[in-house]
Design a protein around this motif. Structure first.
Motif, PDB file in Angstrom:
ATOM      1  N   ASP A 154     -38.209  16.222  -4.920  1.00 31.39           N
ATOM      2  CA  ASP A 154     -39.087  17.255  -5.474  1.00 31.39           C
ATOM      3  C   ASP A 154     -40.557  16.901  -5.272  1.00 31.39           C
ATOM      4  N   ASN A 158     -43.322  19.065  -3.163  1.00 30.44           N
ATOM      5  CA  ASN A 158     -44.600  19.494  -3.740  1.00 30.44           C
ATOM      6  C   ASN A 158     -45.776  19.002  -2.911  1.00 30.44           C
ATOM      7  N   LYS A 161     -46.109  21.130   0.159  1.00 31.89           N
ATOM      8  CA  LYS A 161     -46.693  22.430  -0.160  1.00 31.89           C
ATOM      9  C   LYS A 161     -48.201  22.330  -0.355  1.00 31.89           C
TER      10      LYS A 161
END
Length: 173
Positions: A154, A158, A161
């Motif tokens: 995760d 992130n 992104k």
């Protein structure tokens, strides 16, 4: 006529008493303490005197002038003027040299320690601890639990992104 001219062009002598106007008192201090320090500096240069002046402004801020240093002059005053200037002048370079030698030895010791640590790290890499890979090529999943691995994935998504947003491109997740 000449008498009147002297009076207008010359400096007026002010009476030596406390200045009642607080703003004028602060301005006078800011101008005069610099002149006092300049005169003390001239005394040092011309006469070889050891001088210290400590003045507190109306706001309570300390202003210090000292030669050779305020601490040295105050220490000499407290000790009753013990020690001659010549002996102190001879001892000062010796003390400074000893201090520089100590700093040099400390620096050399730190440098040798850093070289030793780097050599040990290099031997570890040569022995195959990293198997010639870069840190990003190593297997991350070894020794990590499933929860930690999910959190790691995760976090990486992130990060990707945020980088894509900053670059203005579409993330490839």
């Amino acid at each position: 006529m000449a008498e009147a001219k002297k009076q207008t062009l010359g400096h007026r002598r002010t009476e030596c008493k406390i200045i009642e106007n607080k703003a004028a008192r602060e301005v006078t201090f800011s101008k005069r303490h610099q002149g006092m320090f300049r005169k003390a500096s001239e005394l040092v240069i011309l006469c070889g005197a050891e001088v210290v002046i400590i003045a507190y402004s109306p706001h309570g801020n300390p202003f210090v002038f000292g030669h050779p240093s305020a601490d040295a002059v105050i220490e000499r005053y407290i000790s009753g003027g013990a020690g001659t200037r010549a002996s102190k002048a001879a001892a000062a370079p010796s003390h400074a040299l000893d201090e520089h030698k100590r700093q040099l030895q400390d620096s050399v010791s730190k440098l040798e320690e850093a070289k030793r640590v780097e050599a040990e790290a290099g031997e570890g890499r040569a022995a195959g601890n990293c198997s010639g890979q870069m840190w990003w090529d190593e297997n991350v999943g070894d020794g990590i639990g499933a929860d930690e691995l999910e959190h790691y994935v995760d976090s990486l998504e992130n990060l990707m992104k945020m980088v894509a947003d900053r670059l203005g491109i579409q993330p490839c997740v």
